[in-house]
Design a protein around this motif. Sequence first.
Motif, PDB file in Angstrom:
ATOM      1  N   HIS A   1      46.264  36.402  42.341  1.00  0.00           N
ATOM      2  CA  HIS A   1      44.959  36.833  42.837  1.00  0.00           C
ATOM      3  C   HIS A   1      44.992  37.036  44.347  1.00  0.00           C
ATOM      4  N   CYS A   2      43.884  37.576  44.865  1.00  0.00           N
ATOM      5  CA  CYS A   2      43.672  37.620  46.307  1.00  0.00           C
ATOM      6  C   CYS A   2      43.188  36.246  46.749  1.00  0.00           C
ATOM      7  N   HIS A   3      43.780  35.724  47.842  1.00  0.00           N
ATOM      8  CA  HIS A   3      43.369  34.396  48.293  1.00  0.00           C
ATOM      9  C   HIS A   3      42.276  34.443  49.357  1.00  0.00           C
ATOM     10  N   VAL A   4      41.639  35.601  49.561  1.00  0.00           N
ATOM     11  CA  VAL A   4      40.318  35.598  50.177  1.00  0.00           C
ATOM     12  C   VAL A   4      39.401  35.133  49.052  1.00  0.00           C
ATOM     13  N   LEU A   5      38.905  33.907  49.132  1.00  0.00           N
ATOM     14  CA  LEU A   5      38.403  33.256  47.929  1.00  0.00           C
ATOM     15  C   LEU A   5      37.127  33.876  47.375  1.00  0.00           C
ATOM     16  N   ASP A   6      36.292  34.491  48.220  1.00  0.00           N
ATOM     17  CA  ASP A   6      35.142  35.172  47.633  1.00  0.00           C
ATOM     18  C   ASP A   6      35.580  36.437  46.901  1.00  0.00           C
ATOM     19  N   HIS A   7      36.738  37.007  47.257  1.00  0.00           N
ATOM     20  CA  HIS A   7      37.296  38.122  46.478  1.00  0.00           C
ATOM     21  C   HIS A   7      37.798  37.612  45.124  1.00  0.00           C
ATOM     22  N   GLU A   8      38.502  36.483  45.152  1.00  0.00           N
ATOM     23  CA  GLU A   8      38.976  35.905  43.886  1.00  0.00           C
ATOM     24  C   GLU A   8      37.800  35.564  42.979  1.00  0.00           C
ATOM     25  N   ASP A   9      36.791  34.857  43.541  1.00  0.00           N
ATOM     26  CA  ASP A   9      35.624  34.497  42.730  1.00  0.00           C
ATOM     27  C   ASP A   9      34.887  35.738  42.238  1.00  0.00           C
ATOM     28  N   GLY A  10      34.973  36.844  43.008  1.00  0.00           N
ATOM     29  CA  GLY A  10      34.321  38.089  42.613  1.00  0.00           C
ATOM     30  C   GLY A  10      35.113  38.911  41.618  1.00  0.00           C
ATOM     31  N   GLY A  11      36.277  38.436  41.173  1.00  0.00           N
ATOM     32  CA  GLY A  11      37.000  39.109  40.093  1.00  0.00           C
ATOM     33  C   GLY A  11      38.380  39.601  40.427  1.00  0.00           C
ATOM     34  N   MET A  12      38.879  39.394  41.679  1.00  0.00           N
ATOM     35  CA  MET A  12      40.176  39.951  42.091  1.00  0.00           C
ATOM     36  C   MET A  12      41.303  38.998  41.694  1.00  0.00           C
ATOM     37  N   MET A  13      41.472  38.864  40.377  1.00  0.00           N
ATOM     38  CA  MET A  13      42.450  37.940  39.819  1.00  0.00           C
ATOM     39  C   MET A  13      42.827  38.429  38.426  1.00  0.00           C
ATOM     40  N   ALA A  14      44.029  38.083  37.976  1.00  0.00           N
ATOM     41  CA  ALA A  14      44.474  38.445  36.627  1.00  0.00           C
ATOM     42  C   ALA A  14      45.472  37.403  36.146  1.00  0.00           C
ATOM     43  N   GLU A  15      45.757  37.450  34.848  1.00  0.00           N
ATOM     44  CA  GLU A  15      46.679  36.493  34.244  1.00  0.00           C
ATOM     45  C   GLU A  15      48.019  37.148  33.930  1.00  0.00           C
ATOM     46  N   ILE A  16      49.070  36.348  34.009  1.00  0.00           N
ATOM     47  CA  ILE A  16      50.395  36.735  33.551  1.00  0.00           C
ATOM     48  C   ILE A  16      50.860  35.710  32.522  1.00  0.00           C
ATOM     49  N   GLN A  17      51.456  36.176  31.457  1.00  0.00           N
ATOM     50  CA  GLN A  17      51.996  35.307  30.411  1.00  0.00           C
ATOM     51  C   GLN A  17      53.516  35.399  30.447  1.00  0.00           C
ATOM     52  N   VAL A  18      54.160  34.252  30.666  1.00  0.00           N
ATOM     53  CA  VAL A  18      55.622  34.187  30.692  1.00  0.00           C
ATOM     54  C   VAL A  18      56.073  33.485  29.421  1.00  0.00           C
ATOM     55  N   ASN A  19      56.661  34.234  28.520  1.00  0.00           N
ATOM     56  CA  ASN A  19      57.098  33.676  27.242  1.00  0.00           C
ATOM     57  C   ASN A  19      58.430  32.939  27.406  1.00  0.00           C
ATOM     58  N   PRO A  20      58.626  31.847  26.649  1.00  0.00           N
ATOM     59  CA  PRO A  20      59.889  31.093  26.745  1.00  0.00           C
ATOM     60  C   PRO A  20      61.093  31.970  26.415  1.00  0.00           C
TER      61      PRO A  20
END
Length: 551
Positions: A532-551
Amino acid sequence: MGRFFRLAIAVQLVGLALVTASAQVGNCPARPDPGDTIVNPLDLYSQSGALTLELDLNDGVDSAGYTHDCFNYTDASGNVTEAPTLRLNPSDTLNLALGNYLEPVTPKPKLKKQPMHMGPMKMLSKSPMDVGCSGGTITEYSTNMHFHGLNVPPVCHQDDVINTIIQPTDPPFQYSIQIPSNEPPGLYWYHPHPHGFTTNQVNGGASGALIVSGIENVKPQVAGLTEQVLMIRQQFLNPGSWLPGPYELTLNFETVVQPPLVTLPNIIVDPGEQQFWRVANASTQAFLDLQLLYADQYGNLSPASLELISVDAVPVSNDPYVTDIPIPPAGRAEFVITGPPANSAYAIFVNQGYNTGPVGNPNAAETLANIISSADAAKRKIRIPAKHRIPTVKAPARPRLRFANLANATVTATRNLYFSEATEGTNGPTNYFLTVQGQTPQVFSPSLPPAIVTNVGAIEDWTIENHSSEEHAFHMHQIHFLVMAINGVALQTPVMQDTVLVPFWNGTLPYPSVTVRMDFSDPEIAGTFVYHCHVLDHEDGGMMAEIQVNP
């Protein structure tokens, strides 16, 4: 340099302005008075391979209207200290019980500490150890903990921020994390990460340093030096608004009071003395560019030379000397400073200011602290804190540090991502996006599927563009990355980081970008986590995503 010269003169005239003594705020301890001496946070050391403690998250509002969110540590004698520094060795285990005592829920009675730091048993359909592991509704009174920079598993009770939600009605939540044996020695930090409300809690000051020992064995020039741990935080008058209002920077909770009534912290450094400074940008949105400025006998300011030791807890190569150090929100820098000459008129620690773009948040130049000698402090009856020194070199046999030779690794995949923004109407809040090229921009929600799926063992190059007219700070959980290029230009000496600046777009193509190399080789980081963006109001506003790392 004129702006700093005028401010420094004002500092000399005001000196130690009389200020109102600090007092306890709600359930938070009193913070230092403006104009006091910077003191390192309380150190808690691991013993026999483990550090075991409880931190209680409390809050309150001070007389000026600033919210205080505090991680309280209570020692065996009942003394309460805010945000201690957690000091561990590689392979040590951190056992941390996090109690959520945020209002307005009626505070739970404090019981005597029990094994595993469990609170009172409750009628639950599952073990109290699992309370908080299954997600749920996130409110401004929910919390959790992120151990920023540590390369540890993204699972509940370790470093998961997606499904771990601790409510004020829950018993203290147990974290148990083993520091990897090959974790780079340096400065990490801990802070809450409840999506949508991270900004509020970090603005309130809920953060602290975590140091993995051993830097003197990698960089022997720091051995024996006085250590200064500096947590630069930021507090707002209206943090709940989508557009944050007036703010103040603080150093180790000591307010940096700006004109017209300048009152600055004091950092004690003797003439010519070398010190090892460990600085964390624990603000929510301040982009810093730090310098030490020394005035000659005529008042002419010059930047001091700083020997860069480590960035984001990873020791750098070539031991470069620099005169300024940019640090994005969440970034850390560790460096050796040399005190001013004996004939220096005065010395100051400054933030040069940072241009974050046409719609970026203001990051004005300001003086952060006075640098004074111990002799001057004694003469002016200013408190002189006890010195903490880096240990002498022990030079034990160390395993090869994590991320070695990543620059020469075979890349298995490349990806392109971009930051973008969209404002609702002419006066409304802004939605923030961090999107994989080819996908539809979406505001982050924990219910969304992972934007990226990869496998343990993958080595990936990501190019992250900025399609917005303000600066962003890209942060990856669980791993560091190697910064390979900026705006398509390869770096002569790539740098390991966990948070990197992505310059704002000036409206002319091409978009600014950074290219980073991700190492997903460690099976311990398998699972789903976020970037995510670590400008935290940007993160809280949606500037984040998930990554899945499979074994």
